[in-house]
Design an enzyme around this catalytic site. Structure first.
Site, PDB file in Angstrom:
ATOM      1  N   CYS A 189      -2.633  27.834 -18.810  1.00 32.67           N
ATOM      2  CA  CYS A 189      -3.300  29.031 -18.276  1.00 32.67           C
ATOM      3  C   CYS A 189      -2.317  30.168 -18.028  1.00 32.67           C
ATOM      4  O   CYS A 189      -2.721  31.299 -17.775  1.00 32.67           O
ATOM      5  CB  CYS A 189      -4.033  28.680 -16.985  1.00 32.67           C
ATOM      6  SG  CYS A 189      -5.158  27.315 -17.236  1.00 32.67           S
ATOM      7  N   HIS A 249     -12.849  32.280 -16.932  1.00 35.20           N
ATOM      8  CA  HIS A 249     -11.431  31.968 -17.147  1.00 35.20           C
ATOM      9  C   HIS A 249     -11.227  31.306 -18.503  1.00 35.20           C
ATOM     10  O   HIS A 249     -11.095  30.097 -18.582  1.00 35.20           O
ATOM     11  CB  HIS A 249     -10.960  31.071 -15.987  1.00 35.20           C
ATOM     12  CG  HIS A 249      -9.592  30.500 -16.168  1.00 35.20           C
ATOM     13  ND1 HIS A 249      -8.537  31.243 -16.653  1.00 35.20           N
ATOM     14  CD2 HIS A 249      -9.098  29.258 -15.934  1.00 35.20           C
ATOM     15  CE1 HIS A 249      -7.466  30.463 -16.709  1.00 35.20           C
ATOM     16  NE2 HIS A 249      -7.785  29.261 -16.286  1.00 35.20           N
ATOM     17  N   CYS A 285      -1.533  30.045 -11.755  1.00 36.86           N
ATOM     18  CA  CYS A 285      -1.221  28.621 -11.801  1.00 36.86           C
ATOM     19  C   CYS A 285      -1.649  28.071 -13.154  1.00 36.86           C
ATOM     20  O   CYS A 285      -2.455  28.680 -13.843  1.00 36.86           O
ATOM     21  CB  CYS A 285      -1.952  27.881 -10.687  1.00 36.86           C
ATOM     22  SG  CYS A 285      -3.742  28.066 -10.802  1.00 36.86           S
TER      23      CYS A 285
END
Lengths: 441, 288, 447
Positions: A97, A390, A427
């Site tokens: 990510c 996301h 993160c």
């Protein structure tokens, strides 16, 4: 601990703008769109916004977390399919990510060193068009078959295959070493830090409300280009409420002996989307009549040993940020904006809780006390991943482009020379975290 | 004085099990065990096989290096101990023995090219609340010095010695997990293939049922070796690796695990998250 | 957006049948392509006087055309120019008009008839005014008689405008060329000698920066294409929701995309900021963004009325205001606004739309004088039936009828509107101030 070496004097690298397509929910309007399709759309929108048709950009770096093997050079293929010059070099980056933010950091470093004048950073992910693999046994049999020379060898290779080997293997978001999903990992951290569902729901609600307000005010007019009929992030629920969120059933942490608090409402859904960020030197920006929005000041990556239970999977930024700020002589209060990627509402809250904890500060960060408190009014001011969705590798580009525009706007409105700063924290799977400091240009 | 039996090569476990089964039938009629045979079994010049090593490493999640994982040394050496256990004067029946615990001391790395001398003996025959237990000690030496030492504790259920029973019924409180093992139905067969341990309880539901298990069960040493692999490089070159097997893992199955730093080393546990009952607990302690 | 009927009556067996049945016989229109000669054949310049001679001489020397002052038998003229600026009495129409009549039957397909005359005024001598006004009726009727995709249009000069003024020459060239394929029966006024002829007729907009609103699709996209072809740097504007198509247009014309709702209060400022920042200047604004919310007035909701007026006219007023007060829209600026024949002739069910489009016509007329000091203009283009996604939604029979209700018996293409916009945006059109040019194939309704 050794005295940190001051950063050598290098020139500035600037964020000049960005473009992304609206983020869709998995299985939604982008269900038939490939990573390449989406990345091309994001690049082409950037080209159209900044008049870069036929331009030879220094380098384009992007990546996808879920990638087909045929997309071994995804970004280069996207460049070839875009309106950029075919002479634009490109390469793929993969840092889960953190991919999108890593492309921004590494390309801006190249610009700072004078190696590049311009660059496009980006990321894309499709959970709708995720690669499906064959089982290990079938793969081995097929490889043996392709190497077989005699009929006997071929038959032997085929004979290895059992019917159940034919079932496809879908990728999952489980950590390879622990086989726990990201949500299950976060649930452990959430329980450890005793974060309530109500607190998580408040973070989620703020994310939806702020993202919706930004859309309504036209803030995203020059940051987002519609794709496949989608004009806003599909996950956005402007009419969400704490009552509605509270009714959702917990989705993670069900096996723990504490109350499960993480629901679909305070966790990000699987998403499809792509984002890009245009980076350049001051000279390149001037030559192309572009306004620098923000400079990339510094960055720090971190990692935690979640495998052996030292820290939660998504807690690396809690360590990276204090190091980053120490190196730059800054405190949390020196930042006008703090962007913490909302992998889960609880991720944000556990990070904040760790920074506010005296014990964590002393024992884990080596400080005299707590690291500091984040002013919630400065946190994710235009919403974040809970509302936007996301698509793993696309999130960094979304955050950097959004906050760079906001930084520039704030600086211009202030009419002052005082620095306007943003802290960005993302993160990532693998216990990774990537953090960066941006300053309004 | 101890007798040394030198075998020309490491015997096949399959043949030993067959012999052991026959003897067990014969031995079951005896009233009770008394003493262990004072004998060492030795095999010299044992070599490992690169492709078998790689298969093992891939199955367990170890990096495919030329260093033999401690669990792989166990599967190389343990058949020598098994040969001792099928002697007619060994007091416990091989079939039905339960692997209670295992403790390995890795003193230095064992490499793929090393020639290994294996010496096995049995010791400490003692009472257990469910029967009688014994330690099988296996030592692996390279050029005359011990590199690896394993102590495998087995229980013969329902075979009682005279004397006091050591009580150990620690309660297990599931800790915060760090991971999960999802074990496919064929894990027993796959570990059997790389270890040579084709005990029928690991191979098929039908054969497991014949021995009183509802389904196939995972090899205890498979679970212990996975825990060791999960500890990873932090164990160092020399370490002590101890495990207690509490309850077998039925296949296919999911084991919730915690493999975590604990003081200078690591402790690990695997349990059933639904019942909260443990499958195994153990530790890995670097020797420095 | 294919006109199947037009294809049928122009090919094979169906062509024969249509002819026998006496059905309308629309002819495919020839349209502009770069490099195309202005006229494929000779041009006949009719009319007496020094101004007629000046026009003939200009066409011959400056554009290298094969100019005839008298009809030669067996010559198929590509165009006839009627130079009538020096008429003082209706009697003087006879000779040149009958001479046109003599060549009409031999005109090839796609021929051009252009009148050049002067504007009748109240203080003209009655005979002069009669002659000048007579040209109006003559041209409109003549245009209706032309066949085979030929068109008739007129340039009408204000009192003191010389016949070789840039806008006269520019309008004449536009009407002669294929760029005006769907402009028919129109008389375009030239108000002054302002304007400048381009150094390169293929790139009349070189160095100019143009903003086109509603550029994502249809007529707006075509305008962006055409302005870019003529050398302009294009800022393509459309609502954020149309961004995906806008990207395609912006990248095709190598311009920039600006996602913007034109009704936003700061739309003008944002357009100006973008143009100045990215391209250093702003010269041309094409107000093309428009919506329809058709309803009979009896059933009209406030929302339908207000939204149409807000997008189609209020936004233009607000943007123009911002540009005019900025001090950055001063180098021969051009505003070209999209009106509609509905705004001129009216259309049932379109009170809101027609009010907005009528408003556009009033707006450009009153805006133009404000720009004159900078050599600027504001004009409107009023499309008739144009084949777009919007007209494709009209029910089939109505659509077929609507297409035939003009002298060219077919619908126009977006590019026809775009060419007209490009002409009005060009430096040569500097003397055309506050006018409305219809692109309707001489639609039978209205003025």
């Amino acid at each position: 601990m050794a005295q940190p070496t001051p950063t050598p004097e290098v020139r500035q690298a600037y964020v000049l703008g960005g473009n992304r397509i609206p983020f869709a929910r998995a299985g939604g309007p982008y269900v038939r769109a490939s990573n390449q399709d989406m990345l091309i759309a994001a690049i082409d929108g950037l080209v159209a916004r900044f008049g870069l048709q036929g331009e030879r950009i220094g380098e384009v770096a992007a990546g996808a977390v879920l990638k087909h093997s045929k997309d071994f050079n995804l970004t280069r293929e996207a460049v070839l399919g875009s309106a950029l010059s075919a002479e634009t070099p490109a390469y793929d980056v993969q840092q889960a990510c953190a991919t999108g933010l890593e492309t921004v950091v590494s390309l801006s470093n190249k610009i700072r060193l004078g190696q590049l004048e311009s660059a496009i950073a980006g990321g894309v992910d499709s959970t709708s068009d995720a690669p499906i693999a064959v089982s290990n046994r079938l793969r081995r049999a097929l490889l043996d078959l392709s190497r077989a020379k005699t009929t006997g060898q071929k038959l032997a290779a085929i004979a290895q295959i059992r019917p159940k080997d034919l079932a496809p293997v879908a990728p999952n978001t489980g950590e390879p070493r622990t086989h726990l999903s990201m949500g299950e990992h976060q649930a452990l951290t959430t329980a450890q830090w005793e974060i309530t569902q109500a607190a998580q729901d408040e973070v989620a609600l703020a994310s939806h409300q702020r993202l919706a307000a930004a859309y309504d005010s036209g803030f995203f007019d020059d940051l987002v280009t519609p794709f496949r009929g989608l004009t806003r992030d599909a996950n956005l629920r402007p009419d969400s409420s704490l009552e509605k969120l509270a009714k959702l059933k917990p989705a993670f942490g069900l096996g723990l002996d504490t109350t499960a608090t993480m629901t679909a409402g305070n966790s990000t859904p699987l998403s499809d989307g792509a984002s890009t960020v245009l980076l350049g030197s001051a000279d390149w920006a001037a030559a192309h009549d572009l306004v620098p929005l923000a400079s990339i000041v510094d960055a720090e990556a971190g990692a935690v040993d979640f495998v052996h239970g030292d820290d939660g999977l998504l807690m690396a930024p809690a360590f990276a940020v204090p190091r980053l700020l120490a190196r730059n002589g800054l405190a949390l209060a020196d930042f006008d904006y703090i962007e913490i990627h909302e992998a889960f509402a609880a991720t944000v809250l556990t990070t904040l809780a760790a920074w506010e904890s005296e014990e964590f500060g002393r024992t884990r960060l080596g400080l005299d006390g707590a690291f500091g408190t984040v002013d919630r009014d400065r946190l994710n001011v235009h919403g974040s991943s809970l509302a936007a969705g996301h698509p793993f590798a696309a999130t960094g580009g979304r955050i950097v482009a959004t906050i760079s525009k906001e930084l520039h706007r704030r600086k211009a409105a202030s009419g002052s020379d005082a620095p306007v700063r943003a802290l960005v924290s993302v993160c990532a799977a693998g216990g990774l975290g990537l953090t960066a400091i941006l300053e309004a240009a | 004085m101890t007798t040394t039996v030198v075998l020309p090569e490491v015997p096949s476990l399959g043949g030993l099990y067959a012999r052991g089964a026959g003897l067990s039938l014969a031995r079951r009629v005896r009233s009770g065990p008394s003493v262990l045979p004072d004998v060492d079994y030795v095999v010299r010049g044992v070599r490992s096989d690169a492709s078998r090593l790689t298969e093992y490493q891939h199955l367990l999640g170890e990096p495919a290096s030329d260093v033999l994982p401690a669990g792989f040394v166990h599967v190389l050496a343990f058949p020598v101990a098994t040969a001792l256990m099928v002697r007619s004067d060994f007091p416990l029946p091989l079939v039905g023995l339960v692997h209670l615990a295992n403790r390995v001391t890795q003193l230095r790395p064992v490499l793929l090219d090393d020639e290994l001398d294996v010496r096995a003996s049995a010791t400490d025959l003692r009472a257990h609340r469910s029967g009688t237990q014994v330690d099988l000690v296996t030592e692996v030496s390279i050029d005359g010095s011990v590199a690896w030492r394993g102590v495998s504790t087995y229980l013969a259920r329902g075979v009682f010695l005279a004397g006091a029973v050591e009580e150990s019924s620690e309660t297990f409180d599931p800790p915060t997990p760090t991971g999960r093992w999802k074990l496919d139905g064929d894990v027993g067969r796959r570990y059997a293939a790389v270890s040579g341990d084709r005990n029928p309880i690991h191979l098929s539901a039908l054969s497991a049922k014949a021995f009183g298990f509802p389904r196939t069960i995972a090899h205890g040493m498979y679970t212990a070796s996975r825990a060791l692999a999960d500890v990873g490089a932090g164990r160092g070159d020399a370490f002590e690796w101890a495990v207690e097997f509490v309850k077998p893992v039925l296949l296919p199955g999911t084991v919730t695990v915690r493999i975590a730093h604990d003081g200078d080393g690591y402790t690990f546990a695997g349990w059933d998250s639904r019942s909260g009952k443990p499958h195994l607990t153990g530790s890995v302690t670097p020797l420095r | 957006m294919t006109d199947t009927y037009l294809n049928l009556v122009n090919s094979g067996f169906t062509k024969k049948v249509a002819k026998q049945l006496g059905l309308p016989q629309p002819s495919p229109l020839r349209r502009y392509e770069p490099g195309q000669p202005l006229l494929p054949g000779a041009v006949l310049v009719l009319g007496r006087g020094s101004e007629a001679d000046a026009i003939a001489s200009f066409l011959s020397s400056d554009w290298d055309l094969d100019v005839h002052r008298h009809a030669t038998p067996d010559t198929r003229y590509s165009a006839v120019v009627l130079a009538l600026t020096e008429l003082t009495h209706p009697d003087q129409l006879s000779e040149p008009v009958l001479a046109v009549g003599g060549v009409l039957k031999s005109l090839p397909k796609g021929a051009r008839v252009v009148t050049i005359s002067r504007e009748p005024r109240a203080d003209d001598a009655p005979a002069v005014a009669a002659a000048r006004q007579g040209v109006d009726g003559l041209l409109r009727s003549l245009a209706k008689e032309l066949r085979g995709g030929s068109t008739g249009n007129g340039v009408v000069l204000a009192l003191d405008v010389p016949v070789t003024a840039p806008s006269v020459v520019g309008a004449l060239r536009f009407f002669l060329s294929t760029k005006s394929a769907f402009v028919d029966g129109q008389l375009l006024g030239v108000d002054s000698a302002a304007g400048a002829l381009p150094s390169d007729w293929d790139k009349p907009l070189a160095g100019r920066v143009a903003v086109v609103t509603g550029a994502a699709r249809g007529i707006g996209a075509s305008i962006a294409d055409t302005l870019a072809r003529d050398g302009a740097t294009v800022v393509a504007v459309d609502v954020p929701a149309a961004g995906e198509q806008l990207v395609t247009v912006a990248n095709r014309v190598r311009g920039t995309a600006l996602q913007l709702d034109v009704t936003a209060p700061d739309a003008g400022a944002r357009i100006l900021e973008h143009a100045l920042q990215r391209h250093g200047r702003l010269d041309i604004v094409v107000h093309n963004a428009g919506i329809t919310r058709d309803k009979l007035l009896a059933n009209m909701s406030a929302d339908k009325w207000d939204s149409v007026l807000a997008v189609n006219i209020a936004s233009q007023l607000s943007i123009n205001e911002a540009l005019q007060t900025s001090g950055d829209f001063t180098d021969a600026p051009r505003i070209v606004s999209l009106a509609s024949t509905s705004g001129i002739a009216g259309n049932r069910g379109q009170t809101n739309y027609a009010a907005s489009k009528g408003g556009v016509i009033g707006m450009v007329r009153a805006t133009a004088p404000l720009l004159e000091a900078f050599g600027g203009t504001a004009n409107a283009v009023a499309p008739g039936f144009i084949e777009t996604e919007m007209t494709a939604r009209i029910p089939a029979v109505t659509r077929q009828v609507a297409r035939r209700l003009n002298s060219l018996q077919q619908g126009g293409q977006p590019v026809d509107v775009a060419e007209t916009v490009a002409f009005l945006a060009s430096p040569a059109a500097g003397g055309i101030v506050g006018r409305v040019l219809r692109v309707c194939g001489q639609n039978m309704v209205g003025q």
